[in-house]
Design an enzyme around this catalytic site. Structure first.
Site, PDB file in Angstrom:
ATOM      1  N   SER A   3      16.097  20.134 -24.034  1.00  0.00           N
ATOM      2  CA  SER A   3      15.696  21.415 -24.625  1.00  0.00           C
ATOM      3  C   SER A   3      16.345  21.627 -25.985  1.00  0.00           C
ATOM      4  O   SER A   3      16.212  22.704 -26.571  1.00  0.00           O
ATOM      5  CB  SER A   3      16.058  22.569 -23.686  1.00  0.00           C
ATOM      6  OG  SER A   3      17.443  22.576 -23.403  1.00  0.00           O
ATOM      7  N   GLY A   4      17.024  20.602 -26.492  1.00  0.00           N
ATOM      8  CA  GLY A   4      17.525  20.664 -27.862  1.00  0.00           C
ATOM      9  C   GLY A   4      19.014  20.802 -28.027  1.00  0.00           C
ATOM     10  O   GLY A   4      19.495  21.000 -29.151  1.00  0.00           O
ATOM     11  N   GLY A  10      -4.629   3.619  -0.202  1.00  0.00           N
ATOM     12  CA  GLY A  10      -5.182   2.429  -0.856  1.00  0.00           C
ATOM     13  C   GLY A  10      -4.639   2.167  -2.239  1.00  0.00           C
ATOM     14  O   GLY A  10      -5.171   1.331  -2.975  1.00  0.00           O
ATOM     15  N   TYR A  50      15.253  26.957 -39.045  1.00  0.00           N
ATOM     16  CA  TYR A  50      15.968  25.911 -39.777  1.00  0.00           C
ATOM     17  C   TYR A  50      15.166  24.609 -39.758  1.00  0.00           C
ATOM     18  O   TYR A  50      14.346  24.362 -38.884  1.00  0.00           O
ATOM     19  CB  TYR A  50      17.359  25.662 -39.180  1.00  0.00           C
ATOM     20  CG  TYR A  50      17.347  25.306 -37.710  1.00  0.00           C
ATOM     21  CD1 TYR A  50      17.166  23.992 -37.287  1.00  0.00           C
ATOM     22  CD2 TYR A  50      17.503  26.294 -36.723  1.00  0.00           C
ATOM     23  CE1 TYR A  50      17.147  23.660 -35.946  1.00  0.00           C
ATOM     24  CE2 TYR A  50      17.482  25.977 -35.380  1.00  0.00           C
ATOM     25  CZ  TYR A  50      17.305  24.663 -35.002  1.00  0.00           C
ATOM     26  OH  TYR A  50      17.264  24.341 -33.666  1.00  0.00           O
ATOM     27  N   ASP A  76       0.862  -1.182   0.000  1.00  0.00           N
ATOM     28  CA  ASP A  76       0.000   0.000   0.000  1.00  0.00           C
ATOM     29  C   ASP A  76       0.896   1.227   0.000  1.00  0.00           C
ATOM     30  O   ASP A  76       1.596   1.497   0.985  1.00  0.00           O
ATOM     31  CB  ASP A  76      -0.900  -0.018   1.236  1.00  0.00           C
ATOM     32  CG  ASP A  76      -1.910   1.126   1.254  1.00  0.00           C
ATOM     33  OD1 ASP A  76      -1.793   2.038   0.406  1.00  0.00           O
ATOM     34  OD2 ASP A  76      -2.803   1.104   2.112  1.00  0.00           O
ATOM     35  N   HIS A 107      27.273  17.778 -31.992  1.00  0.00           N
ATOM     36  CA  HIS A 107      27.067  17.184 -33.308  1.00  0.00           C
ATOM     37  C   HIS A 107      28.057  17.732 -34.329  1.00  0.00           C
ATOM     38  O   HIS A 107      28.709  18.767 -34.111  1.00  0.00           O
ATOM     39  CB  HIS A 107      25.628  17.426 -33.791  1.00  0.00           C
ATOM     40  CG  HIS A 107      25.273  18.871 -34.026  1.00  0.00           C
ATOM     41  ND1 HIS A 107      25.714  19.586 -35.109  1.00  0.00           N
ATOM     42  CD2 HIS A 107      24.480  19.721 -33.309  1.00  0.00           C
ATOM     43  CE1 HIS A 107      25.230  20.823 -35.066  1.00  0.00           C
ATOM     44  NE2 HIS A 107      24.484  20.933 -33.982  1.00  0.00           N
ATOM     45  N   CYS A 149      23.654  24.357 -29.634  1.00  0.00           N
ATOM     46  CA  CYS A 149      24.397  23.102 -29.700  1.00  0.00           C
ATOM     47  C   CYS A 149      25.906  23.362 -29.671  1.00  0.00           C
ATOM     48  O   CYS A 149      26.370  24.485 -29.890  1.00  0.00           O
ATOM     49  CB  CYS A 149      24.030  22.326 -30.961  1.00  0.00           C
ATOM     50  SG  CYS A 149      22.336  21.701 -30.971  1.00  0.00           S
TER      51      CYS A 149
END
Length: 402
Positions: free
Chosen positions: A327-328, A232, A314, A228, A332, A350
C-alpha cells in the site's frame, strides 16, 4: 519345508537355462574331446515362431487410452526374458526406462506427456530359445483444462529473512483446495512447523508458526503434473524452489518515541530517529516484511488516489527505499525531514530516516526481514503485500478462504 512359488521357480529356471545357453554358445569355439560334435551343433538355434507363445503383461494394459502421464509403464515377461525394449513418443524420441537385473521386467523412468500416443516394442525369449516380438500402443489422457503455478520465491539458491513467506499462485481457480494441498509440500532441515492459508481461490501462502530460525533450509515442492486438482483441472507442470534463512533482522519502531531499532539475532545493533505518517496519513501498525528495494524510487501520490497537484500531493525521487507493504509504505532516506525525525511525524505513511541511515538500512535489509510498526492509529491488513504475520496462528491454521 517351504517351497518357492511355482512361477518364481519357473522364471528362475528360464533365466538359468538361457544364461547357460548364451554361455555355452560363447564357448563353442573352444576345443572338445575327440569325436564330439561342437557345442553349438547340440543347441537348438533361437528362432522367431508364431507357434510358440511367450506372454508379456503390460501395465497399463496394451491399447489403453486416458493413461495418466505420471503412471509408470511396465512390461513383465510371463514366460521367458525381455530384451530390446523400446518406448517412443509420437516424434520417435525414446522414453527412458530400466530393465530389471533378472531381465523379467522393464519400467519407464520418466513422466509422459498429456494427449500423446506412445509405441512400445520388445522381444521375449523362451526357455526353448524362441524369440517373439511384442508390440503395443497407449494413449495418455487429454485434460479439458490445465493449471500452471508460479511461486514466491521464484528461483532457488537465495537467502532470505526470518519472515519470508512461501507463495503459490495458480492461473486458474482451485475448487478443491484440500486436494491441491496434498501436492504442495514444504520441508525443512529442522522440522519447522507451518501451514497453508488461502487468500483467494488462486493464491495460497505457507508460513511457520513463529519466525524461522536462522540457518533453516526450506524446500517447496509443487507436484501437480498429472494430478486432478478437482473438476478435471490438471496440473501443467511441477515446481520446486529451495532457499536458506539468513540472520534474524527484526526492526521495530513505535509512534511513541519515534525511534527505529534494528535487532540482529536478538541483539540491538542500530537505533535511528524516524518520522512516521502524519495524522491524516498514518503509518500502519503491524508486522511488515521487506519485499522490494530501490536505490532510487519515484514516488507518485496519484498511484494511491491523491493527485500530485493536491496540497499534500507529491511526485519525487526518493533515495534508498525499502518497501515493507504494497500500500506504499517504505523505510527510506528522507533528508528533507531530518529535523523532524524522532520528534514529529511528517510523512504520508513511510518511515523516514536520514540519508546515511537510509543507505545503511537499504544495504543491510534482506527480502523477508521483519519491520514492526507500533502505536499508530491504522492497522496493516494481512492482504497488504506480505502481511501474513498479522493473521493469528489459530486463524492461520484454519486455512483461510477454503
Amino acid at each position: 519345508m517351504r517351497h518357492a512359488p511355482r512361477r518364481t521357480s519357473a522364471l528362475l529356471a528360464v533365466v538359468s537355462a538361457l544364461v547357460l545357453l548364451f554361455m555355452t554358445a560363447c564357448t563353442s569355439g573352444s576345443s572338445t574331446q575327440s569325436g564330439a560334435a561342437p557345442t553349438e551343433e547340440k543347441l537348438a538355434p533361437a528362432t522367431t515362431s508364431p507357434s510358440v507363445t511367450t506372454n508379456v503383461a503390460m501395465e497399463p494394459a496394451a491399447g489403453s487410452t486416458d493413461v495418466n502421464p505420471v503412471t509408470p509403464v511396465t512390461l513383465t515377461a510371463q514366460d521367458g526374458i525381455l530384451s530390446d525394449v523400446v518406448m517412443t513418443n509420437e516424434g520417435g524420441e525414446p522414453v527412458q526406462g530400466t530393465l530389471s537385473p533378472d531381465l523379467l521386467s522393464w519400467t519407464s523412468a520418466e513422466p509422459l506427456g498429456y494427449a500423446k500416443t506412445y509405441n512400445v516394442t520388445a522381444n521375449t525369449t523362451s526357455i526353448e530359445g524362441v524369440v517373439k516380438p511384442f508390440e503395443s500402443q497407449i494413449q495418455t489422457l487429454n485434460p479439458t483444462n490445465l493449471v500452471s503455478v508460479s511461486t514466491v520465491p521464484s528461483k532457488s539458491g537465495q537467502t532470505f529473512g526470518v519472515g519470508m513467506p512461501l507463495i503459490v499462485k495458480f492461473d486458474e481457480p482451485i475448487s478443491d483446495k484440500a486436494k491441491a494441498e496434498q501436492f504442495m509440500t514444504v520441508t525443512t532441515n529442522n522440522g519447522t512447523t507451518g501451514a497453508w492459508y488461502w487468500f483467494s481461490d488462486k493464491e495460497a501462502h505457507w508460513r511457520p508458526k513463529d519466525y524461522y530460525q536462522p540457518g533453516t533450509q526450506v524446500t517447496l515442492d509443487v507436484k501437480i503434473f498429472g494430478q486432478d486438482l478437482g473438476g478435471g483441472l490438471y496440473g501443467q507442470e511441477d515446481r520446486q524452489v529451495s532457499f536458506t534463512i539468513g540472520d534474524s533482522m527484526v526492526s521495530e519502531v513505535s509512534d511513541i518515541d519515534k525511534q527505529l531499532r534494528v535487532y540482529q539475532n536478538g541483539t540491538l545493533i542500530k537505533t535511528f530517529p524516524a518520522s512516521l505518517g502524519m495524522d491524516k496519513y498514518p503509518s500502519q501498525s503491524g508486522i511488515h516484511v521487506v519485499q522490494e528495494k530501490y536505490e532510487m524510487k519515484i514516488m507518485d501520490s496519484s498511484t494511491w488516489g491523491l493527485p500530485t497537484d493536491a496540497p499534500d500531493g507529491y511526485y519525487l525521487e526518493v533515495p534508498w527505499a525499502t518497501r515493507i507493504s504494497m500500500s506504499g509504505e517504505f523505510v527510506h532516506a528522507a533528508p528533507w525531514s531530518v529535523a523532524d525525525q524522532g520528534i514529529r511525524n511528517t510523512s504520508h505513511g513511510c518511515v523516514g530516516i536520514s540519508m546515511e541511515n537510509g543507505q545503511w538500512f537499504y544495504e543491510n535489509a534482506t527480502y523477508g526481514d521483519i519491520v514492526v510498526i507500533k502505536d499508530t492509529k491504522a492497522q496493516l491488513k494481512a492482504t497488504d503485500g506480505w502481511g501474513d504475520w498479522n493473521v493469528p496462528w489459530d486463524e492461520w491454521q484454519a486455512g483461510g478462504k477454503k
